[in-house]
Motif scaffolding. Structure first.
Motif, mmCIF file in Angstrom:
data_model
loop_
_atom_site.group_PDB
_atom_site.id
_atom_site.type_symbol
_atom_site.label_atom_id
_atom_site.label_comp_id
_atom_site.label_asym_id
_atom_site.label_seq_id
_atom_site.Cartn_x
_atom_site.Cartn_y
_atom_site.Cartn_z
ATOM 1 N N UNK A 165 0.862 -1.187 0.000
ATOM 2 C CA UNK A 165 0.000 0.000 0.000
ATOM 3 C C UNK A 165 0.900 1.239 0.000
ATOM 4 N N UNK A 166 1.111 1.799 -1.189
ATOM 5 C CA UNK A 166 2.012 2.954 -1.328
ATOM 6 C C UNK A 166 1.164 4.202 -1.536
ATOM 7 N N UNK A 167 1.380 5.193 -0.681
ATOM 8 C CA UNK A 167 0.586 6.426 -0.724
ATOM 9 C C UNK A 167 0.811 7.176 -2.030
ATOM 10 N N UNK A 168 -0.208 7.920 -2.450
ATOM 11 C CA UNK A 168 -0.107 8.684 -3.707
ATOM 12 C C UNK A 168 1.066 9.655 -3.671
ATOM 13 N N UNK A 169 1.293 10.276 -2.479
ATOM 14 C CA UNK A 169 2.388 11.248 -2.396
ATOM 15 C C UNK A 169 3.759 10.578 -2.519
ATOM 16 N N UNK A 170 3.811 9.235 -2.354
ATOM 17 C CA UNK A 170 5.067 8.494 -2.550
ATOM 18 C C UNK A 170 5.132 7.877 -3.948
ATOM 19 N N UNK A 171 4.175 8.271 -4.789
ATOM 20 C CA UNK A 171 4.177 7.740 -6.155
ATOM 21 C C UNK A 171 3.336 6.486 -6.322
ATOM 22 N N UNK A 172 2.583 6.112 -5.298
ATOM 23 C CA UNK A 172 1.738 4.918 -5.380
ATOM 24 C C UNK A 172 0.329 5.267 -5.823
ATOM 25 N N UNK A 173 -0.593 4.300 -5.648
ATOM 26 C CA UNK A 173 -1.974 4.561 -6.071
ATOM 27 C C UNK A 173 -2.982 4.350 -4.950
ATOM 28 N N UNK A 174 -2.504 4.305 -3.694
ATOM 29 C CA UNK A 174 -3.427 4.142 -2.559
ATOM 30 C C UNK A 174 -3.656 5.504 -1.902
ATOM 31 N N UNK A 175 -4.920 5.857 -1.712
ATOM 32 C CA UNK A 175 -5.234 7.134 -1.065
ATOM 33 C C UNK A 175 -5.165 6.967 0.450
ATOM 34 N N UNK A 176 -4.363 7.799 1.106
ATOM 35 C CA UNK A 176 -4.278 7.856 2.564
ATOM 36 C C UNK A 176 -4.973 9.145 3.010
ATOM 37 N N UNK A 177 -5.853 9.045 4.007
ATOM 38 C CA UNK A 177 -6.554 10.226 4.507
ATOM 39 C C UNK A 177 -6.340 10.315 6.011
ATOM 40 N N UNK A 178 -5.799 11.443 6.489
ATOM 41 C CA UNK A 178 -5.589 11.657 7.925
ATOM 42 C C UNK A 178 -6.879 12.187 8.532
ATOM 43 N N UNK A 179 -7.403 11.466 9.539
ATOM 44 C CA UNK A 179 -8.691 11.853 10.133
ATOM 45 C C UNK A 179 -8.631 11.761 11.656
ATOM 46 N N UNK A 180 -9.615 12.347 12.302
ATOM 47 C CA UNK A 180 -9.886 12.089 13.718
ATOM 48 C C UNK A 180 -11.375 11.802 13.834
ATOM 49 N N UNK A 181 -11.707 10.522 14.039
ATOM 50 C CA UNK A 181 -13.121 10.142 14.146
ATOM 51 C C UNK A 181 -13.758 10.793 15.362
ATOM 52 N N UNK A 182 -12.984 10.919 16.430
ATOM 53 C CA UNK A 182 -13.517 11.484 17.685
ATOM 54 C C UNK A 182 -13.856 12.967 17.515
ATOM 55 N N UNK A 183 -12.940 13.715 16.872
ATOM 56 C CA UNK A 183 -13.141 15.161 16.699
ATOM 57 C C UNK A 183 -13.914 15.489 15.421
ATOM 58 N N UNK A 184 -14.133 14.465 14.569
ATOM 59 C CA UNK A 184 -14.842 14.711 13.309
ATOM 60 C C UNK A 184 -13.993 15.441 12.284
ATOM 61 N N UNK A 185 -12.651 15.294 12.374
ATOM 62 C CA UNK A 185 -11.738 16.004 11.480
ATOM 63 C C UNK A 185 -11.582 15.246 10.154
ATOM 64 N N UNK A 186 -11.820 15.958 9.049
ATOM 65 C CA UNK A 186 -11.541 15.458 7.689
ATOM 66 C C UNK A 186 -12.368 14.225 7.296
ATOM 67 N N UNK A 187 -13.550 14.078 7.887
ATOM 68 C CA UNK A 187 -14.424 12.947 7.501
ATOM 69 C C UNK A 187 -14.887 13.118 6.061
ATOM 70 N N UNK A 188 -15.176 14.390 5.675
ATOM 71 C CA UNK A 188 -15.591 14.646 4.288
ATOM 72 C C UNK A 188 -14.487 14.256 3.313
ATOM 73 N N UNK A 189 -13.240 14.483 3.725
ATOM 74 C CA UNK A 189 -12.096 14.117 2.884
ATOM 75 C C UNK A 189 -12.038 12.618 2.649
ATOM 76 N N UNK A 190 -12.389 11.837 3.692
ATOM 77 C CA UNK A 190 -12.401 10.372 3.559
ATOM 78 C C UNK A 190 -13.500 9.932 2.596
ATOM 79 N N UNK A 191 -14.697 10.521 2.725
ATOM 80 C CA UNK A 191 -15.810 10.156 1.838
ATOM 81 C C UNK A 191 -15.463 10.509 0.394
ATOM 82 N N UNK A 192 -14.809 11.649 0.223
ATOM 83 C CA UNK A 192 -14.404 12.073 -1.121
ATOM 84 C C UNK A 192 -13.385 11.089 -1.702
#
Length: 611
Positions: free
Chosen positions: A240-267
């Motif tokens: 699983x190589x992240x897109x920023x490392x030249x791979x094709x797997x999307x990594x999304x940094x989130x905080x489920x508890x704080x509700x941070x970047x949940x929209x980014x994960x759905x996108x």
């Protein structure tokens, strides 16, 4: 053409032709295919060292053994193949969309959230669907598979995503694998402060085996010690190589508890679906899909959560799922609101089955109730035959004697609140490894409360009853108490596994190991008319205790084993033990052949703890 006789039995001889038989077929089924007398096949197997009755389900190996003896190629049909043939006989095609390209319409992606226990899967789903499932879960671990649909927005267009919530503990591997089978995209949740754990790897393996695109949700980025970059580096080892490392797997940094970047994960989920998958289905055909979980509801009867994969499911449809069938009397969505139809990728609860389907069973809509019942009954008979063949222990004439000796066996009845959990629990329990001395058998499993019938079965066969999130019904409790039946209740699967493992280990015969206590050298030998031969000894190591076992060693050779230290003295006083560096006098029961220079080694047998 007649075959040479086997043990005096003459049979039709094959010419290497292929005989197709279902798993769990009997000798009668075999005999019908080759136009022979079943009794003669019983005799042939008897001479080959297998004792089988004509109507008994037998294993694949026995069928193949018999076939090779009679020059037939036996092909055991897989359950999937047999099911396809069964559906073909009813002119039903499963697993493909009817019509042509123009009939296909876009459908929402189906997403399974997987990962290590406590990494925040349930919290993430809660945040996404604004509910609080995790607070009602025993031990904070998801115990059922559920499915939910949520709306998201991508480039100004509202899109739907279906989430399947799979259980999170490692014991539920069987269920989690099943969750991946109904899935378009897998979201692997990894805690940024914890890193990649064994269950994370397990989840990745399931997703990759199912050939499913993966989105990684790096959770808990708000916590101290969170290191999202470390997670990206760790996961490169698993492909699983992240897109920023030249791979094709999307990594999304989130905080489920704080509700941070949940929209980014759905996108990210929608972008992955658009890029990697062609998610289309024909909504204008009879519905087909998969039962995600099912349970028995006191008021509503069997209730199954199903995921429609193609076609449209409507109230009033005749439906069959595995060996359960019925008519859709009512459908409710995740908010417990009634709906009349469900389109592709829509999860709904279906009420109207006559029995509880199994988790992971495929369902399909058929034209009439009679067809649904016939398919279900044929499947049920096939499953029963295969199970009987599996349960049957092969006993050859050579090991009949050993088989007749008593073996330790723990018999269980498992009842739970839904079929997925019962299956996962049974799967986990049967994998407990305590060697060949003890056998665990699940005599009966089912969905719903523990009934009088279960207790009566337990009385007849000396069985322990396990209730998972269910209780014994009124009279069943009285009967169990009266008959002394062990009924155990659990709400967390790994507690059940731990206790059953402890019980199995308790049934193992104890292993004893010899522990050396001490060594003494004979310095002098005295003869006494009262007590026999007395050895005057110096204790060289450890201690010499009265009433323990001893062996006599002379010139490094054991002369006598199992002698008792019957009397032990220090000077004129009786002693219970004499330690290293002290002198003592002792007798070895009635044994008299003692010589100066002999070594007396004392030992005891202690029970060895099992690893």
């Amino acid at each position: 053409m007649q075959a040479p006789s086997v043990g005096g039995v003459r049979l039709p001889k094959g010419n290497g032709e292929t005989i197709r038989l279902a798993r769990g077929a009997s000798l009668t089924d075999f005999a019908d295919k080759i136009n022979a007398n079943p009794a003669s096949l019983v005799q042939v197997l008897f001479h080959l060292g297998e004792m089988v009755t004509a109507t008994q389900s037998v294993t694949d190996e026995v069928l193949e053994l018999l076939g090779s003896e009679m020059n037939y190629q036996v092909q055991v049909v897989s359950p999937e193949e047999e099911d396809r043939e069964l559906l073909d006989s009813f002119k039903i095609s499963y697993g493909e969309d009817a019509g042509d390209e123009t009939d296909l319409q876009a459908r929402p992606p189906v997403v399974t959230v997987m990962g290590h226990v406590d990494h925040g899967k349930t919290r993430l789903l809660d945040t996404i669907r604004k509910t609080t499932v995790h607070e009602g879960e025993a031990g904070g671990i998801t115990q059922h598979i559920g499915a939910y649909q949520v709306a998201s927005e991508l480039e100004g267009v509202e899109r739907l995503i279906t989430f399947i919530d799979t259980p999170g503990h490692e014991a539920f591997t069987a269920m989690r694998a099943r969750g991946a089978q109904a899935t378009d995209i897998a979201v692997i949740v990894v805690a940024a402060d914890d890193g990649v754990m064994p269950q994370t790897v397990e989840a990745i393996n399931h997703a990759q085996a199912a050939n499913v695109p993966i989105v990684v949700a790096v959770n808990k980025i708000d916590k101290e010690g969170a290191n999202p970059q470390k997670i990206r580096q760790q996961l490169t080892e698993y492909g699983l190589v992240a897109e920023e490392y030249g791979g094709d797997t999307m990594f999304v940094d989130i905080s489920a508890k704080q509700g941070v970047n949940i929209d980014g994960l759905l996108e990210a989920i929608l972008l992955t679906a658009d890029a990697a998958l062609d998610l289309r289905a024909n909504p204008d055909m009879e519905a087909q899909g998969v039962a995600i979980e099912a349970h028995l509801d006191r008021g509503r009867g069997p209730v199954a959560t199903v995921l429609v994969q193609r076609g449209t499911l409507r109230v009033g449809d005749s439906i069959v799922a595995g060996d359960a069938y019925g008519r859709v009397r009512r459908m409710v969505d995740e908010f417990n609101e009634d709906i009349t139809e469900a389109t592709p990728s829509r999860p709904v609860q279906v009420i109207g089955f006559t029995s509880v389907p199994g988790a992971g069973d495929t369902f399909l809509v058929v034209e009439e109730d009679r067809t649904a019942r016939q398919i279900a009954e044929r499947r049920s008979a096939r499953t029963r035959a295969a199970q009987n063949a599996q349960k049957r222990k092969r006993i050859s004439l050579e090991d009949l004697d050993a088989a007749l000796k008593e073996t330790s066996q723990l018999n269980l009845i498992i009842k739970g609140d839904n079929s997925g959990t019962v299956e996962a629990l049974e799967d986990a329990l049967t994998k407990i490894d305590v060697g060949d001395e003890v056998e665990l058998r699940v005599i009966h499993r089912g969905v719903g409360g523990i009934t009088e019938g279960d207790i009566n079965l337990a009385i007849a066969d000396n069985i322990i009853v396990i209730g998972f999130n269910v209780r014994a019904e009124g009279k069943a409790t009285e009967l169990a108490n009266r008959e002394g039946i062990d009924v155990r209740y659990y709400s967390v699967i790994y507690q059940a596994i731990d206790e059953i493992e402890a019980a199995l280990k308790g049934m193992l015969k104890p292993i004893y190991e010899e522990v050396e206590l001490g060594r003494a050298e004979v310095r002098e030998v005295f003869r006494s008319s009262k007590v026999g031969t007395i050895a005057g000894c110096m204790v060289m190591s450890g201690e010499i205790r009265r009433n323990t076992k001893a062996r006599l060693i002379r010139d490094s050779v054991v002369v006598q084993e199992g002698l008792p230290i019957s009397s032990l003295r220090r000077f004129k006083d009786d002693a219970t033990e004499v330690r290293e560096g002290f002198e003592c006098g002792l007798t070895l029961g009635s044994y008299n052949d003692l010589r100066v220079g002999d070594l007396i080694e004392t030992y005891e047998m202690r029970e060895k703890p099992r690893g």
